[in-house]
Each structure stands twice: as structure tokens, then as C-alpha cells.
Design a protein around this motif. Sequence first.
Motif, PDB file in Angstrom:
ATOM      1  N   ASP A 178     -18.564 -52.735 -45.529  1.00  0.00           N
ATOM      2  CA  ASP A 178     -19.245 -53.576 -44.550  1.00  0.00           C
ATOM      3  C   ASP A 178     -19.519 -54.935 -45.188  1.00  0.00           C
ATOM      4  O   ASP A 178     -19.685 -55.039 -46.418  1.00  0.00           O
ATOM      5  CB  ASP A 178     -20.567 -52.942 -44.123  1.00  0.00           C
ATOM      6  CG  ASP A 178     -20.358 -51.816 -43.120  1.00  0.00           C
ATOM      7  OD1 ASP A 178     -19.313 -51.820 -42.444  1.00  0.00           O
ATOM      8  OD2 ASP A 178     -21.229 -50.926 -43.043  1.00  0.00           O
ATOM      9  N   ASN A 179     -19.582 -55.975 -44.362  1.00  0.00           N
ATOM     10  CA  ASN A 179     -19.773 -57.329 -44.864  1.00  0.00           C
ATOM     11  C   ASN A 179     -21.166 -57.852 -44.575  1.00  0.00           C
ATOM     12  O   ASN A 179     -21.762 -57.546 -43.536  1.00  0.00           O
ATOM     13  CB  ASN A 179     -18.745 -58.290 -44.241  1.00  0.00           C
ATOM     14  CG  ASN A 179     -17.344 -58.009 -44.730  1.00  0.00           C
ATOM     15  OD1 ASN A 179     -17.142 -57.637 -45.878  1.00  0.00           O
ATOM     16  ND2 ASN A 179     -16.355 -58.197 -43.866  1.00  0.00           N
ATOM     17  N   ALA A 180     -21.680 -58.646 -45.512  1.00  0.00           N
ATOM     18  CA  ALA A 180     -22.918 -59.396 -45.324  1.00  0.00           C
ATOM     19  C   ALA A 180     -22.574 -60.871 -45.450  1.00  0.00           C
ATOM     20  O   ALA A 180     -21.839 -61.267 -46.370  1.00  0.00           O
ATOM     21  CB  ALA A 180     -23.949 -59.010 -46.379  1.00  0.00           C
ATOM     22  N   ARG A 193     -30.821 -58.117 -46.642  1.00  0.00           N
ATOM     23  CA  ARG A 193     -32.144 -57.471 -46.500  1.00  0.00           C
ATOM     24  C   ARG A 193     -32.052 -56.249 -45.586  1.00  0.00           C
ATOM     25  O   ARG A 193     -32.714 -55.232 -45.818  1.00  0.00           O
ATOM     26  CB  ARG A 193     -33.162 -58.478 -45.961  1.00  0.00           C
ATOM     27  CG  ARG A 193     -33.504 -59.596 -46.947  1.00  0.00           C
ATOM     28  CD  ARG A 193     -34.657 -60.462 -46.458  1.00  0.00           C
ATOM     29  NE  ARG A 193     -34.927 -61.521 -47.409  1.00  0.00           N
ATOM     30  CZ  ARG A 193     -34.582 -62.808 -47.214  1.00  0.00           C
ATOM     31  NH1 ARG A 193     -33.956 -63.159 -46.098  1.00  0.00           N
ATOM     32  NH2 ARG A 193     -34.860 -63.719 -48.121  1.00  0.00           N
ATOM     33  N   GLU A 194     -31.223 -56.334 -44.549  1.00  0.00           N
ATOM     34  CA  GLU A 194     -31.046 -55.193 -43.649  1.00  0.00           C
ATOM     35  C   GLU A 194     -30.364 -54.044 -44.377  1.00  0.00           C
ATOM     36  O   GLU A 194     -30.726 -52.874 -44.191  1.00  0.00           O
ATOM     37  CB  GLU A 194     -30.221 -55.622 -42.433  1.00  0.00           C
ATOM     38  CG  GLU A 194     -29.887 -54.496 -41.467  1.00  0.00           C
ATOM     39  CD  GLU A 194     -31.107 -53.804 -40.891  1.00  0.00           C
ATOM     40  OE1 GLU A 194     -30.987 -52.633 -40.465  1.00  0.00           O
ATOM     41  OE2 GLU A 194     -32.214 -54.410 -40.875  1.00  0.00           O
ATOM     42  N   PHE A 195     -29.380 -54.362 -45.233  1.00  0.00           N
ATOM     43  CA  PHE A 195     -28.733 -53.335 -46.060  1.00  0.00           C
ATOM     44  C   PHE A 195     -29.765 -52.667 -46.962  1.00  0.00           C
ATOM     45  O   PHE A 195     -29.817 -51.439 -47.072  1.00  0.00           O
ATOM     46  CB  PHE A 195     -27.623 -53.979 -46.891  1.00  0.00           C
ATOM     47  CG  PHE A 195     -27.104 -53.117 -48.009  1.00  0.00           C
ATOM     48  CD1 PHE A 195     -26.318 -51.998 -47.753  1.00  0.00           C
ATOM     49  CD2 PHE A 195     -27.399 -53.423 -49.341  1.00  0.00           C
ATOM     50  CE1 PHE A 195     -25.831 -51.207 -48.794  1.00  0.00           C
ATOM     51  CE2 PHE A 195     -26.921 -52.637 -50.382  1.00  0.00           C
ATOM     52  CZ  PHE A 195     -26.134 -51.534 -50.107  1.00  0.00           C
ATOM     53  N   ARG A 235     -22.155 -46.126 -47.293  1.00  0.00           N
ATOM     54  CA  ARG A 235     -23.479 -46.650 -46.946  1.00  0.00           C
ATOM     55  C   ARG A 235     -24.188 -47.232 -48.166  1.00  0.00           C
ATOM     56  O   ARG A 235     -25.225 -47.874 -48.023  1.00  0.00           O
ATOM     57  CB  ARG A 235     -24.339 -45.529 -46.341  1.00  0.00           C
ATOM     58  CG  ARG A 235     -23.889 -45.067 -44.957  1.00  0.00           C
ATOM     59  CD  ARG A 235     -24.935 -44.145 -44.323  1.00  0.00           C
ATOM     60  NE  ARG A 235     -24.598 -43.765 -42.954  1.00  0.00           N
ATOM     61  CZ  ARG A 235     -23.931 -42.657 -42.629  1.00  0.00           C
ATOM     62  NH1 ARG A 235     -23.559 -41.816 -43.599  1.00  0.00           N
ATOM     63  NH2 ARG A 235     -23.658 -42.390 -41.373  1.00  0.00           N
ATOM     64  N   TRP A 236     -23.632 -46.991 -49.349  1.00  0.00           N
ATOM     65  CA  TRP A 236     -24.292 -47.399 -50.585  1.00  0.00           C
ATOM     66  C   TRP A 236     -23.732 -48.704 -51.167  1.00  0.00           C
ATOM     67  O   TRP A 236     -24.093 -49.100 -52.286  1.00  0.00           O
ATOM     68  CB  TRP A 236     -24.178 -46.293 -51.636  1.00  0.00           C
ATOM     69  CG  TRP A 236     -22.808 -45.669 -51.758  1.00  0.00           C
ATOM     70  CD1 TRP A 236     -22.363 -44.560 -51.124  1.00  0.00           C
ATOM     71  CD2 TRP A 236     -21.704 -46.159 -52.531  1.00  0.00           C
ATOM     72  NE1 TRP A 236     -21.056 -44.297 -51.453  1.00  0.00           N
ATOM     73  CE2 TRP A 236     -20.627 -45.270 -52.330  1.00  0.00           C
ATOM     74  CE3 TRP A 236     -21.523 -47.240 -53.384  1.00  0.00           C
ATOM     75  CZ2 TRP A 236     -19.395 -45.431 -52.947  1.00  0.00           C
ATOM     76  CZ3 TRP A 236     -20.287 -47.412 -53.998  1.00  0.00           C
ATOM     77  CH2 TRP A 236     -19.240 -46.513 -53.777  1.00  0.00           C
ATOM     78  N   ALA A 237     -22.863 -49.380 -50.435  1.00  0.00           N
ATOM     79  CA  ALA A 237     -22.286 -50.629 -50.934  1.00  0.00           C
ATOM     80  C   ALA A 237     -22.070 -51.583 -49.774  1.00  0.00           C
ATOM     81  O   ALA A 237     -21.882 -51.178 -48.622  1.00  0.00           O
ATOM     82  CB  ALA A 237     -20.962 -50.367 -51.656  1.00  0.00           C
TER      83      ALA A 237
END
Length: 659
Positions: free
Chosen positions: A83-85, A92-94, A302-304
Motif C-alpha cells: 500500500d502507498n502513503a 499516521r493512519e498506517f 498490513r505490516w508495511a
Amino acid sequence: MSDVAQRIRALIQQIEEANYQYHGLDQPTLSDAEYDALMQELISLEKDHPELLAPDSPSQRVGGVISKKFPEVRHAEALLSLDNAFNAGDLREFDRRVRSVFAKVEYVVELKIDGLTVALTYEDGVLMRGATRGSGEVGEEITTNVKTISAIPLRLRQFAPRLDVRGEGYMPKASFLRLNQDREEAGQALFANPRNAAAGSLRQLDSKITAQRKLGYFAYQVLLPQEMGLASQTAVLDYLKALGFSVNPEYEIFAEIEEVIRYCEEMAETRHSFPYDIDGLVIKVNDIAQQQELGFTAKSPRWAIAFKFPAEQVETIIEDIVIRVGRTGVLTPTANLTPVFVAGSTVGRATLHNIDNIQAKDIRIGDHVLIQKAGDVIPEVVKSLPEKRTGEERVFTMPELCPECQSPVIREEGEAAHRCTSITCPAQQREAIIHFVSRDAMNIDGLGPAVIYQLLEAGLIKDAADLYSLEFDALVELERMGKKSAENLLNAIVQSKERGLAPLIFGLGIRHVGEKAGKILAQKYGTMDELAKASSEELQGIPDIGPAMAQSIARFFQQESTHSFLAKLRQAGVDMTAQRSTKAQVFAGMSIVVTGSLEHWDRQFAEQLIEEHGGKAASSVSKKTAFVVAGEKAGSKLTKAKELGIPVLTEEEFAKLLP
């Protein structure tokens, strides 16, 4: 036979140890000449005894096997995307999602190398398969091409019955520049960026082409780490390094997401300092047990998460499109831009490569355009902005006649470039001389383009060899050429006679032959006369010399004009033999970074001194950096050195270390 087998195994171990020291530890233990000598001995022994050719032999890195197609291979475990930020809010949402499961978390932040994922499989410690990511479930087997990458161990330094490794294959910026320069001279389409170039290189049917392109590889993941007793991502990286892999040292550990955000913002400013492209950062939960509990969505862990840097594109205007005629006769359209600051410097010109590129992007004179730096190095026009046109823009067409000599221009079938048909084109001659006197070639100080134009217009020279016949009285008659300047120029010309074979080969401007190839050929043949005798077939047997380059070299030395040119150089006393460095290797095994503006030397000369005395002139600061030489206005590299506790020397302190 047992003696031969033992010698082959000893050579394999020596070469792979040298590869590990160079790529894994950034501490080279062999000179290029020593490394090449070991490789040549190994190749010779294996050629005489093919039954002793082992799958982990580094001779397989030179390529040469031509595949008809790439078979599909199913990955042992799916290669998922991240997933990209794109901003602090996404990060912060991650973090919120992670901390809804674990109150205490440690994050590892790694560079996101802009390349392509390559999956490796080892059995009993030996590399058995390399594959592309493909769909994630199924990729293409590219084992022969993967073996050409010297950063990938063919045999692990520690035994493992089965090991699956993931990492990033990439093309360094320097390799990207050389590749596109060679392709432009050959009239071939250019790669848009290092990532595309790396992908194209790894999918070559002829692995010898892959070998020539000098790809890199950073390993970052193993499957089933918990079964190997690895409790964290940092432990995985340490394990990979111990196995012999090249692991990117630029990673940091943080306990809070706000620290991660600050680091991402800092790296967005310093991203251009690395010798390879990065397009972001990867943030991972460090604890493997926590990773397992967090699990996966259908397509992502979900951890990266990947933090993507914003694209550095800026808008400007194409004021005009002009044609430059290169030393091989290629006509290159270049955009004159309204100067604009992008990726660390002000840009006023950008190559448009060829007419196909101009037409595909619908670029017109007067257009508003977006520009960026390909590989953070080469200014390029990304696209035009037709919505901003006024109606006064003009469509560009390639000229039918050479703008320099008015000879017909042709475009050969299968080529992207237009070429001048005249072998006596003054632009080609001028560019050839400019190349001959350049720093990495004969290094004649004081002979810039303006002086070369004057010499040609005055009829004092017709080619580069005529430089060695220049006389003082004729030089001082030139405009803005005083007595002192004439004396300095003549002294520089005399000094250039002692440059030796490698710079001379490069300076000859043989198509496809760059600086490194010049060094390889000089080391192999020792004299110009021996090189001139080499056949295309013989040249192709040399590592890093591919079919196109070999044919170009052989054809060059078959020409009568070449014989005449070399005869003039020989008569002038130009040294045509390979030289050996006699300077004390006081920096042997050291990685040294030069940054900022030096008072007495330019940066390139300081880096040359480092390499002449056995060191490696690195472009970025890491934990392996021995020390940094910092001048005025030293920026992010100096900051990084201080953060890591790397010694920082002034120019004067550095000079005192030289013998």
C-alpha cells in the motif's frame, strides 16, 4: 585433473570473496586488473575442461547464453505489492492501524529502490533460479541473466538447504547514463529512466547484453524467517549480509511515527545524493512475530507501507528547438528552455532525443511543458501542455540537410536517429576533437570548444592528431590567445602524450567504447598495435565486450583513416602503451566521500587522487564511509556524516594524508 579442479575451485572462492568484499562490505580487496586476471584464468581453465564448469562459477556472470523465451515459474509464496502513503496523514493512519493491535511498535525504514523485484531460489547453498515478479503469483525465469549481476552470490557463504530471497534489481545512475549515451550514438531509442532500463536489461534474450549493463541488486527479504530463528527485519538484513548479499546500508529504526515522518521529509530533500534512483521509503514493522499477527490483505501486507516521494516535475516553456550534430553524425534535437530549477539545479536545455519522441509527445516550439530529470540526472521533457497553447506554437521537423555541412540527412531503417551522410562534416570533426581532449580522455587543459573552433577556422588543425604539431607563433595570432596562454596550452599538449593507452583508446571515439571499455582493452592488450590486430571474434571473448562493441572496434582499426591518424600520433611521440600506477595505496579499501566546493582542487580531481591511491570515491555517505572531505557549502552529506559519527576532514587535512 584433480589439480585443475582444485585450482578452479580456488579461483571461484577468490573471485566470489572479492565480489562479497566489494558489494557486500563496500571494501574492495582486489584491483580491477587483479580481478580480471583471476577471471580470465578461470574462463580459460573451464574452456579447456568443460566438464568442470560448476553452476556457481563466476564465469557465468559474463553471459552469452541466448534464450528463445522465458518459461513461467510459480513463486513459492506470492509477491505482494505494498500500500502507498503520499503524505504524513497516510503514515499516521498506517500507524493507527498497527497500534490498534500492538501498543508498542518499532519501525524499520528502508530506501525504496526504483527498480524491479527479483526473486531468487537457492538449494544446498547454490543459486538455482532467478525470476521476475510477474503477476505476483507467476513470474518469468531469468536465471541466466540474474547470474550476470555480481552483487548476487552464486553460492551462499553459509549453507542453507533451501532459501528464497527477494530483492530489487536496479541500474545505477552511472550505468544508465553510459547506456543511453551509447544508444543515442547508435541511433537507438533511449530508455526513459533507470527502472525501465533495468527491466529491459533483465529480460534480454541474450544474457551477454545483460552482463554489459552492470546492474545492481539489494536483498531485503527471506521467506519463512521465523524458521531460521530470525526475530526481526533488522536480523533478516544482517543474515542476508552474512550470506553474501548486497544489503542497502541506508536504513533506520524508529519507535514513533512522527520520527518516521520527519525522516521521510529529510530523505525527500536528499534523495538525489544516492548513486541509484529511489522513489520513496518502505516502512516495516520490525518484529517478525508482530508481522505475522498483523497478516495480509488480499494484495498487501498490513505490516508495511511505501511512502512515495512527490514527482519533481516543473513547468517551463520551449523557446526553440535546435539541432546538435554529434561526433558519430547523429542529429539530436535539443530544447532551449526558459531556465527553471528542478531536482537540485537550474535547467535551460533538455535533449529531445529524436523526432519520434517529439511527435509521440506532440512537442512544439513555444509549448508550455513539464520537465524532470531522468534518473535525477538528465533533463527531459515529460509532456507538453496543449491546453495552454495560444495558436502561435510551431511544429518542428527534422532538417533534410545537415545544419553544419549541408550534406543530405538520412534515417536508416530500424534506427530512431537521423544522421549526416558526410564523413568530413565539420561538426563531427569538431565533436571528435572535443571528445579527444576531454578530461577522461587526453585531458588537455585549456582546449575548450571555443579554442578548438578557432583552431579549425584558422586551418591550424584538421583532426585531433594535428594538435601535436601546433606551434607557438601560430597560436599567439589567435584572438584572445596571449603568450602565457599559448605556452600553457602547448605544455598541456606535451603532457597529454604520457596519458597512456586507456585514455587514448577512449579518446579515439570508437563507437560504443566508453571509458571503462578503454581500461579493459588497455589491460588486455597492453599496446595499441596489439589491440589493432584483434578480430571481432577475439574481442567478443573479453568480459564486458559485446558483439556490437567488438564489431565496432574491429571495423575502426580496419579503416585507412585510422592507420593514418595513429601514425601521426606515433610520430608525435604519444605513448600508446598501458600504464601502471606507482602511487602508494594509502587509501586501499577505503570508501571516501568528497562534498562541497574545495579551494584548491575541483571535486573530480580530488576523487581521482582517492582512486589513484587505492580508495573508492563514493557518492553517498554510509556507515562504511571511512571519512568525508568537506569543502564550502557542504550540505546533506556533511549532515549525514556527523549523524553517523563519520570523520570529516578539511581539504588541507586530506592533502596531508597524500604521500
